[in-house]
Motif scaffolding. Structure first.
Motif, PDB file in Angstrom:
ATOM      1  N   GLN A  51      -4.767   6.272  26.754  1.00  0.00           N
ATOM      2  CA  GLN A  51      -3.560   6.280  27.585  1.00  0.00           C
ATOM      3  C   GLN A  51      -3.366   5.021  28.414  1.00  0.00           C
ATOM      4  O   GLN A  51      -2.920   5.070  29.563  1.00  0.00           O
ATOM      5  N   GLY A  55      -1.306   3.267  24.345  1.00  0.00           N
ATOM      6  CA  GLY A  55      -1.547   4.652  23.970  1.00  0.00           C
ATOM      7  C   GLY A  55      -0.370   5.572  24.241  1.00  0.00           C
ATOM      8  O   GLY A  55      -0.495   6.796  24.117  1.00  0.00           O
ATOM      9  N   ALA A  57       1.083   6.541  26.948  1.00  0.00           N
ATOM     10  CA  ALA A  57       0.751   7.558  27.953  1.00  0.00           C
ATOM     11  C   ALA A  57       1.981   8.299  28.460  1.00  0.00           C
ATOM     12  O   ALA A  57       1.974   9.529  28.594  1.00  0.00           O
ATOM     13  N   GLN A  58       3.036   7.540  28.735  1.00  0.00           N
ATOM     14  CA  GLN A  58       4.236   8.171  29.307  1.00  0.00           C
ATOM     15  C   GLN A  58       4.993   9.012  28.281  1.00  0.00           C
ATOM     16  O   GLN A  58       5.938   9.716  28.622  1.00  0.00           O
ATOM     17  N   LEU A  60       3.361  11.251  26.405  1.00  0.00           N
ATOM     18  CA  LEU A  60       2.528  12.422  26.153  1.00  0.00           C
ATOM     19  C   LEU A  60       2.624  13.415  27.303  1.00  0.00           C
ATOM     20  O   LEU A  60       2.777  13.030  28.462  1.00  0.00           O
ATOM     21  N   ARG A  65      -2.409  14.409  26.954  1.00  0.00           N
ATOM     22  CA  ARG A  65      -3.214  13.337  27.550  1.00  0.00           C
ATOM     23  C   ARG A  65      -4.670  13.792  27.675  1.00  0.00           C
ATOM     24  O   ARG A  65      -5.598  13.053  27.332  1.00  0.00           O
ATOM     25  N   THR A  68      -6.300  13.950  24.105  1.00  0.00           N
ATOM     26  CA  THR A  68      -6.665  12.688  23.468  1.00  0.00           C
ATOM     27  C   THR A  68      -7.903  12.061  24.116  1.00  0.00           C
ATOM     28  O   THR A  68      -8.697  11.402  23.437  1.00  0.00           O
ATOM     29  N   THR A  90      -4.373   6.951  34.081  1.00  0.00           N
ATOM     30  CA  THR A  90      -3.975   8.149  34.847  1.00  0.00           C
ATOM     31  C   THR A  90      -2.775   7.898  35.753  1.00  0.00           C
ATOM     32  O   THR A  90      -2.560   8.630  36.710  1.00  0.00           O
TER      33      THR A  90
END
Length: 314
Positions: A51, A55, A57-58, A60, A65, A68, A90
């Motif tokens: 993430q 990755g 992140a935003q 998922l 999150r 994964t 995070t």
């Protein structure tokens, strides 16, 4: 405060913000995602960043999150790579959400959290609010935190060395990823904060060697998704004092990284990896769109092809 006396930075080395793969319906492609993590570990990386921006992140959900992170930790442990770290991105748009994501990361097996500064209300993110946000998160986080500075994805917010240096005094803030690729900022931090307490990483392979010369802890960059062994090789050359050879390899990394950026980075990584390494596909989550390497033309990937040939020879 959950800070412990032994909050330590991640060890120096090569870290890769790994892409995640999706099926055509945009659901997680678990086998391909695990195959990717495993290839990176076999390539000699020190850690996997789950993430990071690469990755998605935003893109998922919180559950995805957490999943994964756990997938990465489990595939590493199950194949003899217990020593390879898993760092979790995070960053959330509120302090409360970010604290929750840090808790989730710990539960899923991450050793450190990389925290992006909130930027929905960028004009209101004063120095005081930025300091308070990162300190509040670090106070609550059950794992050490790192400052993620990436102006491209934070509406232009660019934390300077004064802010990061102040945050580095916090006992549970142990490093930074500088995706601003500002080597001057990096050197100010490495010459101010001891490496035993604070790890400073450039966020781009384009300044990997330059960062090492300026005291960085290695690199956390997108390009190791394609060529982890080549990055490990440059690190070895630098450590061995073979600067001319390292400079030559750095030139190739810099050109290949630029090509990858022009391909759209995340979509480009997936297109290159799925073409050359036998797993994955080009799917991304909207509003991103896949990249067609054939449409881009051979000239668009000439240096990437050269780097991949080197990677497969190592």
């Amino acid at each position: 405060m959950s800070t412990t006396a032994n909050s330590a930075p991640p060890p120096p080395g090569i870290y890769v913000p790994a892409v995640v793969f999706f099926y055509d319906n945009e659901e997680l492609d678990v086998p391909s995602t695990q195959a990717h993590v495993l290839r990176l570990a076999k390539g000699g990386v020190t850690g996997i960043l789950v993430q990071g921006s690469n990755g998605e992140a935003q893109h998922l959900s919180h559950d995805e999150r957490k999943l994964t992170i756990r997938l990465a930790r489990n595939i590493l442990n199950g194949n003899g790579f217990e020593h390879v770290l898993v760092i979790a991105g995070t960053g959330g748009q509120s302090t409360k959400e970010t604290k929750k994501l840090c808790m989730d990361a710990k539960e899923a097996g991450a050793s450190h959290a990389l925290v992006l500064t909130p930027a929905v209300w960028a004009p209101q993110m004063t120095k005081e609010r930025i300091l308070k946000f990162h300190r509040d998160v670090a106070d609550a986080s059950p794992i050490p935190t790192m400052i993620y500075n990436f102006p491209t994805v934070t509406a232009g917010l660019n934390l300077d060395s004064d802010i990061i240096g102040e945050l580095g005094q916090h006992p549970n803030i142990v490093g930074t990823k500088l995706s601003c690729a500002d080597v001057g900022k990096l050197h100010r931090l490495t010459s101010t904060l001891p490496p035993s307490k604070f790890a400073t990483f450039p966020g781009s392979s384009a300044v990997f060697l330059q960062g090492l010369v300026s005291g960085s802890a290695g690199v956390i960059g997108a390009l190791p998704n394609v060529a982890p062994k080549a990055h490990v090789e440059l690190y070895r050359l630098y450590k061995a004092g073979k600067l001319k050879e390292a400079e030559k390899l750095q030139a190739l990394l810099g050109h290949a990284d630029w090509e990858l950026q022009k391909l759209g980075s995340i979509a480009g990584i997936k297109a290159v990896v799925s073409k050359h390494f036998g797993y994955g596909n080009t799917n991304v989550r909207g509003p991103l769109t896949p990249r067609d390497l054939n449409a881009a033309g051979a000239a668009a990937t000439a240096k990437l092809e050269e780097l991949i040939a080197l990677e497969k020879s190592l």
